[in-house]
Design an enzyme around this catalytic site. Structure first.
Site, PDB file in Angstrom:
ATOM      1  N   CYS A 283       0.964  -1.062   0.053  1.00 43.55           N
ATOM      2  CA  CYS A 283      -0.048  -0.019  -0.022  1.00 43.55           C
ATOM      3  C   CYS A 283       0.894   1.352   0.089  1.00 43.55           C
ATOM      4  O   CYS A 283       1.513   1.492  -1.231  1.00 43.55           O
ATOM      5  CB  CYS A 283      -1.073   0.000   1.201  1.00 43.55           C
ATOM      6  SG  CYS A 283      -2.368   1.069   0.874  1.00 43.55           S
ATOM      7  N   HIS A 367      -3.923  -5.045  -0.125  1.00 40.98           N
ATOM      8  CA  HIS A 367      -3.731  -5.724   1.199  1.00 40.98           C
ATOM      9  C   HIS A 367      -3.808  -7.173   1.314  1.00 40.98           C
ATOM     10  O   HIS A 367      -4.706  -7.814   1.576  1.00 40.98           O
ATOM     11  CB  HIS A 367      -4.630  -5.030   2.350  1.00 40.98           C
ATOM     12  CG  HIS A 367      -4.510  -3.736   2.547  1.00 40.98           C
ATOM     13  ND1 HIS A 367      -3.468  -3.339   3.496  1.00 40.98           N
ATOM     14  CD2 HIS A 367      -4.881  -2.617   1.799  1.00 40.98           C
ATOM     15  CE1 HIS A 367      -3.541  -1.828   3.314  1.00 40.98           C
ATOM     16  NE2 HIS A 367      -4.285  -1.601   2.501  1.00 40.98           N
ATOM     17  N   GLU A 369      -2.757  -9.050   3.403  1.00 43.80           N
ATOM     18  CA  GLU A 369      -2.997  -9.399   4.814  1.00 43.80           C
ATOM     19  C   GLU A 369      -4.464  -9.413   5.123  1.00 43.80           C
ATOM     20  O   GLU A 369      -4.840  -9.796   6.234  1.00 43.80           O
ATOM     21  CB  GLU A 369      -2.337  -8.673   5.949  1.00 43.80           C
ATOM     22  CG  GLU A 369      -2.698  -7.187   6.127  1.00 43.80           C
ATOM     23  CD  GLU A 369      -2.805  -6.340   5.291  1.00 43.80           C
ATOM     24  OE1 GLU A 369      -2.084  -6.585   4.041  1.00 43.80           O
ATOM     25  OE2 GLU A 369      -3.196  -5.063   5.389  1.00 43.80           O
TER      26      GLU A 369
END
Lengths: 395, 1125
Positions: A283, A367, A369
């Site tokens: 990001c 993202h 994650e």
């Protein structure tokens, strides 16, 4: 955490089962949206963005990347599952306010420990509900992100609030220094076994990783840790030389709020580290890498915020459904030769991932994650491990 | 849809980056397949419980999608009331029985390259398995696309599925597979505690399954489960009663991209079939982590099962205490849930699944709604969707109105709102069960005592949601309601607030209410009618007040993306919010009112008519606007009409749309009784307010037959006067406003008489009674009779043949008969339950002439414009009587249209728009050379304990059609299509009541001639012996053993003809015998005419093989748009 049913008196006047409008959202385009307040009272200014995730408001509330922003959730029913201690992405709420259609009147979830309203009040975050969030979203889609003011203060006129909104801008502001940790620390938590979803691809080896905290989400750390990384989290201003002295196997540049051009010091740090160790940007980290490699970043019309964006991984041809949260993007045309666009956002063709094999660089605009969001891109963490492994072997 | 342009559109941004980046797909791996030319699609067959018009929706989408791609489509579906079997939908259409042998015959003839088995529900999937296993597919080189045999078996076979889940580390409830009763008991012992769930393998809607709370129930459910399973295999499973239940709709493409289209949460916790549960999308009580875990599991499951492309759905149970997850099942095909998910999100799962099956990947297909983004995404929705099932237990006396894992609902409504409360209340009033929402009404449960209420909360039943209301209203705490019902407290708290709002409304007056407060009430989904109840005013007063305060709905669009991108499909729902996105235009336009949720008597046939109306008027240059609340239908597909309002069919919601759209015309004739009931109130509103159409063509009008004429046909007294004037005969009878009236009328016309409440649909509560005492019983038990609710008492014409006529009339008074159908069952059996044939086979020309003359006279007298359906009875003496006339589309329109090769509903729509029959080149009744037979299909096996005898109350859920050159073979094919396993030899059991005994000899002889042995009980046997007909005697059930039921159980009887005497003994003995037959799947015929037709059918089957002929070979496909040039 329990239901709080309203009871009605058996005689006399029955109270209204709703409260009155007591707050306003005023946008810089001059529109005024009556609302009802929950959480903290006051008057605050921020950039308004919408997020289309159906789930994960707690993770969004604690994602430091939302610093300086009001987040409007397009899912109209918010607060249903309350909040719980496990789903935090950082130690506090960094966004300025939450804008929703309906605030749940009760909570229901076995992990819930608190209502959303109590949680926001404790953390001094403003929340408003009962506004036409879809109408506002359409406006943001057409006009781009807007600066707005949320206020529960009746004494302030609409015009004052409007002037306020027009006197502030988020572009060029360094929001990172407010959200980054102040000193280095070690991170040890893995993803809890109950929630771990991808346990097959670990090789049991350990890698030493330095994570630059530009507003890092803890799930990045948990995922790295699950993949066998020993992590030291360092502040955004941590000197590159110091980092190199620690002799890491790899460096992660985290997500973070705002405009990458507002933090030239961070770009410099990235530049100093490029080519020395394998690096992985997520990001904001991706945007900083883009700049460090000589590319340009630009502000998007309304950005990407949600959990349903299709990204094509050009290396596998697979489509990954991704969690996204960014208002800025890297212009791939501005990147030097040798830099490969590895991931493309299929909704608008924007650059969603880069690699520069020569310098052991990989980065994702979105993202991997998740938290909130789908886990399709979790493999990116394994790729980082591979990158570190290869680099170690060759050196 | 132009693939090329859309592809470039999607890929354009990528190709701009191409110099630095993109590695395009290698076309040898993915991309549209060019090696396939002809693809066969299997439909789902007749509408049955668990398999309804959602499969017409999916099948139609699939046919359209594949034809758009240039493939030739061959379709087999026995259900004529479908859009997919319209001759222009597929290239080759077989409206014919769907057995493996007959499908193989079509394969041999048409030689498809591939078979797509995932669009026609369980029927198609099971057929595909049979064809694959028999080697038929291999023999003709047909490839299964969408789902391979291995994947289907892995998902459907209970044992393989459990093993597969274990492989990927997922939990399923403790269980075992039994193939015999003993094995089932062993498993039960191992699991150790009741309740236990019994799930048969390879069945639809959980047929034959259930929940057993004790040994006796366990034994009986296991027996029926083993019988229902195609593989005699049942899963005995630990009950997760009370766990939360979720469903995820998954799509996968051949490149292994997987997306989740929708999550669905059931309000009814585990233990109730998901089709019978009230469900909500998206899931409301899961955090992101918990949702993502289910998402991960779904993806792992679709991969492990090996569904290589297309849609699947996965069902989960989640323990509310600790979040433990168990996998319940997965369907490797499009399903009812995927139809719901498609309507709930705007993502057309079946269409996409069809495209994926021919090699496209999700990122190569554009999202229809945004046009700019690809289909490889997950819809985000910014509203709440609620689905509520509709039941029909009242039609199956003897069955228990309890909900278990076997699906029993016959239809459903869906509604969208910006809040759960809004969507829930809208869905409830969409159900058309007399509720204007939840609460704010005098409901029966309010009079119940605590014991009754607690029972209703604890034991799932169709009215549990209303018991919750009554319990709250009486002060029961949420915690206690939760303990009893296990309905999640989040939903209960939402409901409790609705009770609070009602309480608040009741404490004030309508005149005092402020704009802000009225908005708050409307935002919670309360209808004007509910507000009127709470404030003791009228619905009209509330409407007036509401509009004067400016509290009007705003319409939001369903766009798959929560407004992130612009939507190009005007698919809308109402909400009380700030911004209205409807943006009506001023084109010439027509509003079509749909039929609402399916119910017995009003189902897919009416949706078919609504769709045809839309198609024809679009061709004629109108913008069409559909308003409907049924998620299963083609009419609620966003590309059927120009604009779609997913709204309840109540006067409030319809007027709101009329006020907004101001169409030129409103069409109420095609959606069955639902829109017809709205015709007069709409007319009053239009007369009073005189809204002008936005197109500038004058006032908004109801098109077609005037509401006044509709009323004249429905109002018995007005109708009688018209018939008297036209000298049209009808059975003697009268209107009774009291019991004394009824008895007097019965005495005057003579027994037997047909009694029924006025204004009924589907023969609701209609009965034939033979004496005073039975009439009194009927009036005491079945209906209320008073001046407000009169009862009709008519002479019953014994042994009469019933005739159905559909006719078309234009606004210039020209009348053309569409079709005259002869019923096989005698008058007295509801026309919807009777088999029928077109053209008629036994009716004298003089009678047909009378029927034509009367129908024409009546149509002219009523100033019909559009369709009218009349029912006649012809007595044995050749006298003709008119039984009923309905100036609207009827259930038989699709059948007639397909039998004569003219789309009557389309013609009707065009006639209403002002065209003449001459314009349409339809000026003469068409009498086809071939014979078409329609047969009804019944849900008896789902309603244990009910009787299978046919009567005036309609109970069939669907129908099949067959076309052949001969009646006998058409009838035989229709029987096979309806699932009757007609024996070609063996033993026939005959038991005829005294009224039908005169036909006994003829029937017996016809079966003897076919080589059957005859078995009968004393009365029937005695009669046959007297005639010298060989017969074997068997004991009646009360006479000792072995008796007739033993013979059934032992497989010694292969066909049964039982006409009920309706006396007490028959109620016990005969009924039990018929239920035995049902359980052992022995065909039961309950009418004389049916028996004779069956004998003819068997004769035909014995003498010649069935020949499958495509609809397109019977006549040329009519292209309506060409008529309009």
């Amino acid at each position: 955490c329990s239901t709080s049913p309203l009871t009605f008196p058996t005689s006399g006047v029955v109270e209204k089962p709703w409260t009155s409008y007591n707050a306003r959202l005023v946008l810089e385009d001059g529109s005024i949206w009556p609302a009802k307040s929950f959480g903290a009272p006051g008057t605050r200014i921020a950039e308004l963005v919408f997020n289309t995730s159906l789930t994960g408001y707690q993770e969004i509330l604690t994602d430091p990347s939302y610093a300086g922003q009001f987040v409007l959730m397009t899912n109209p029913q918010i607060g249903n599952t309350g909040v719980n201690p496990d789903d935090e992405e950082s130690g506090q709420c960094f966004l300025t306010g939450l804008v929703i259609r309906n605030l749940s009147i009760s909570t229901s979830n076995w992990r819930c420990t608190k209502t959303l309203a109590d949680y926001l009040t404790e953390r001094d975050i403003m929340g408003v509900y009962d506004l036409d969030t879809r109408a506002i979203t359409r406006r943001l889609r057409e006009d781009g992100s807007l600066i707005g003011v949320l206020s529960t203060e009746q004494s302030k006129t609409d015009d004052e609030l409007l002037q306020m909104s027009r006197s502030w801008d988020i572009v060029g502001i360094d929001l990172i220094s407010d959200v980054s940790c102040k000193s280095p620390y070690e991170w040890v938590d893995k993803t809890n076994a109950e929630w771990d979803f991808n346990t097959n691809s670990r090789d049991g080896k350990s890698y030493k990783v330095i994570a630059y905290d530009f507003g890092i989400k803890q799930n990045i750390l948990r995922r790295l840790s699950s993949y066998g990384c020993q992590i030291t989290v360092v502040p955004s201003t941590f000197p590159a030389a110091e980092a190199l002295k620690m002799n890491p196997d790899g460096i992660l540049f985290s997500n973070g709020p705002g405009d990458p051009s507002a933090v030239p010091y961070a770009v410099e740090t990235v530049k100093e580290l490029l080519g020395k160790v394998p690096v992985y940007g997520i990001c904001m980290g991706h945007q900083l890498l883009g700049q460090a490699l000589g590319g340009k970043t630009f502000k998007m019309k309304f950005g990407h915020h949600g959990g349903n964006h299709p990204v094509r991984n050009n290396r596998t041809g697979q489509v990954e459904i991704s969690a996204q949260n960014h208002n800025y993007a890297v212009d791939p045309a501005s990147l030097p030769g040798g830099v490969e666009v590895t991931h493309v956002n299929l909704n608008d063709g924007s650059c969603a991932g880069l690699s520069f094999p020569e310098m052991n660089v990989m980065s994702l605009q979105y993202h991997p994650e998740a938290s909130p969001g789908p886990h399709d891109s979790d493999n990116a963490f394994r790729e980082f491990i591979e990158l570190m492994k290869r680099s170690k072997q060759s050196s | 849809l132009n693939r090329k342009s859309s592809l470039t559109h999607v890929l354009k941004p990528v190709s701009e980056l191409a110099d630095t980046t993109t590695k395009p797909f290698s076309p040898e791996i993915v991309g549209k397949r060019t090696d396939l030319k002809k693809i066969m699609i299997l439909g789902a067959g007749p509408i049955v419980i668990g398999q309804a018009c959602e499969f017409d929706y999916s099948g139609t989408q699939a046919c359209k999608a594949l034809r758009e791609e240039g493939y030739e489509v061959i379709l087999i579906n026995s259900n004529p009331a479908t859009i997919m079997t319209d001759p222009e939908t597929a290239n080759r259409t077989y409206i014919a029985p769907m057995t493996p042998e007959l499908v193989e015959q079509v394969i041999e003839k048409e030689r498809p390259d591939a078979l797509l088995p995932t669009m026609g529900g369980q029927t198609a999937l099971n057929l595909a398995v049979a064809l694959a296993e028999s080697g038929a597919l291999e023999k003709y080189g047909v490839e299964l696309i969408g789902a391979k045999l291995g994947a289907i078996k892995k998902a459907e076979d209970r044992e393989l599925f459990k093993d597969a889940m274990k492989n990927i580390g997922l939990k399923t409830p403790p269980s075992g597979i039994g193939t015999t009763l003993d094995e089932c008991f062993d498993i039960a012992e191992k699991i150790g505690e009741f309740p236990l769930i019994i799930r048969p393998a390879f069945t639809l809607g959980g047929t034959g399954g259930g929940i057993a709370y004790n040994k006796e129930e366990f034994e009986s459910i296991c027996k029926s489960g083993l019988a229902a399973s195609a593989t005699s295999q049942v899963l005995v499973e630990k009950s997760l009663l009370g766990w939360k239940e979720y469903e995820l709709e998954v799509m996968r493409d051949l490149a292994d991209n997987v997306v989740i289209i929708c999550s669905i949460e059931n309000i009814d916790p585990m233990g109730v079939h998901t089709g019978d549960s009230i469900t909500v999308a998206p899931a409301q009580t899961l955090t992101d982590r918990e949702y993502q875990r289910l998402r991960d599991y779904s993806i792992a499951i679709i991969r492990e099962i090996g569904v290589e492309c297309g849609g699947s759905n996965v069902q989960f149970a989640v323990n509310p205490v600790d979040g433990e997850v168990m996998i319940i099942e997965m369907n490797p095909r499009v399903s009812r849930s995927s139809a719901l998910a498609s309507k709930a999100t705007g993502f057309p799962i079946a269409k996409m699944a069809a495209k994926l099956s021919v090699g496209y990947t999700l990122d190569q297909i554009p999202n229809d709604i945004t046009r700019k983004t690809p289909a490889s995404f997950e819809p985000s929705i910014d509203y709440v969707v609620t689905k509520i099932p509709r039941f029909a237990f009242e039609k199956f006396p003897g069955s228990q109105p309890l909900l278990t894992t076997q699906m029993k609902s016959v239809g459903e409504s869906m509604a969208l709102g910006r809040t759960f409360q809004e969507s829930f209340q809208k869905a409830l009033r969409s159900l058309e069960c007399g509720f204007s929402g939840w609460g704010c009404a005098k409901i029966k449960e309010l009079d119940w005592d605590w014991d009754q209420l607690k029972y209703s909360l604890r034991v799932p039943n169709p009215d549990r949601i209303h018991a919750i209301y009554a319990a709250m209203k009486k002060g029961m705490k949420i915690d206690e309601i939760y303990e009893l019902s296990m309905v999640d407290k989040w939903f209960l708290t939402q409901l409790k607030e609705l009770v609070d709002v009602e309480q608040y409304l009741m404490s004030g007056t309508l005149s005092e209410i402020t704009k802000e407060d009225l908005y708050e009430v409307k935002k919670r989904g309360f209808s004007d009618k509910q507000i009127a109840f709470a404030t003791k005013t009228t619905e009209e007063e509330v409407r007036t007040k509401r509009i004067s305060l400016g509290v009007v709905p705003s319409y939001k669009r369903v766009d798959t993306c929560a407004a992130e991108f612009e939507a190009h499909t005007p698919y809308m729902y109402s909400s009380y919010d700030v911004e209205c996105e409807s943006a009506p235009n001023n084109k010439k336009k027509v509003l079509i009112l749909g039929g609402g949720p399916n119910r017995i008597g009003q189902g897919i046939e009416f949706d078919y008519c609504c769709c045809h109306t839309s198609f024809a008027l679009q061709d004629a240059g109108y913008e069409t606007i559909m308003l409907n609340s049924n998620p299963e239908t083609v009419s609620t597909d966003y590309d059927t009409s120009d604009r779609l309002y997913f709204e309840p069919l109540t006067i409030e919601d319809v007027l709101n749309v009329i006020d907004l759209e101001k169409p030129d015309g409103i069409i109420v004739q095609f959606g069955g009784q639902t829109p017809l009931k709205l015709a007069l109130p709409i007319k009053h509103y239009l007369d009073k307010h005189m809204p002008m159409s936005l197109s500038g063509a004058g006032p908004v009008r109801i098109w077609g037959t005037s509401p006044d004429s509709i009323d004249a046909a429905e109002d018995r007294e007005r109708f009688n006067a018209i018939l008297d004037e036209l000298k049209i005969e009808q059975p003697k009878g009268g209107i009774a406003k009291s019991e004394a009236d009824a008895l007097a009328i019965a005495k005057e016309v003579g027994y037997p008489v047909v009694v029924r409440p006025s204004y009924v649909l589907g023969g609701r509560a209609m009965e034939i009674v033979y004496d005073d005492s039975r009439l009194i019983t009927y009036l005491e038990n079945a209906v209320q009779v008073d001046p407000e609710r009169p009862v009709l008492v008519d002479k019953y014409l014994s042994d009469a043949i019933e005739i159905d006529v559909d006719t078309l009339t234009d606004s210039y008074g020209n009348v053309v008969i569409g079709g005259i159908m002869e019923h096989i069952e005698q008058a007295g059996v509801h026309s919807g339950d009777s088999a029928c044939m077109l053209p008629t086979q036994t009716i004298p020309a003089s009678c047909l002439q009378t029927i034509r003359t009367w129908t024409t006279k009546l149509a002219k007298k009523l100033n019909v414009c559009g369709l009218m359906n009349c029912q006649y009875a012809i007595t044995t003496s050749g006298d003709v009587f008119l039984l009923e006339a309905n100036p609207r589309a009827s259930r038989t329109v699709p059948f007639v249209s397909k039998a004569i090769g003219h789309p009557l509903a389309k013609y009707a729509a065009l006639v209403m728009s002002g065209k003449s029959l001459k314009d349409l080149n339809f000026e003469k009744e068409v009498i086809p050379k071939h014979v078409s037979v329609k047969e009804a299909v019944f849900p008896f096996e789902k309603f244990q304990g009910c009787d299978v005898i046919l009567g005036p109350e309609m109970r069939s859920t669907g129908e099949v059609m067959s076309i052949s050159s001969e009646f006998s073979s058409a009838f035989a094919m229709a029987q096979i299509a309806a699932g009757q396993k007609l024996p070609l030899s063996g033993t026939v059991f005959l038991s005829l009541n005294d009224m039908t005994k005169p036909h006994l000899e003829k029937i017996a002889v016809s079966f003897l001639e076919l080589g059957f042995k005859i078995v009968a009980t004393s009365g029937t046997a005695h009669f046959l012996e007297l005639k010298g007909i060989p017969v074997e005697r068997v004991l009646k059930l009360h006479e000792g053993r072995p008796h007739a039921a033993d013979m059934v159980a032992n497989g010694q009887i292969h066909l049964m003809l039982i006409t009920s005497s309706g006396d007490a003994l028959d109620q016990k003995d005969g009924r039990q015998l018929r239920q035995m037959a049902l359980a052992y799947k022995v065909p039961v015929i309950t009418t004389v005419a049916g028996a004779l037709a069956t004998a003819e059918g068997i004769k035909s089957l014995k003498s010649s093989a069935i020949k499958m002929t495509a609809l397109q070979d019977f006549f040329e496909v009519k292209n309506v748009s060409s008529l309009l040039v």
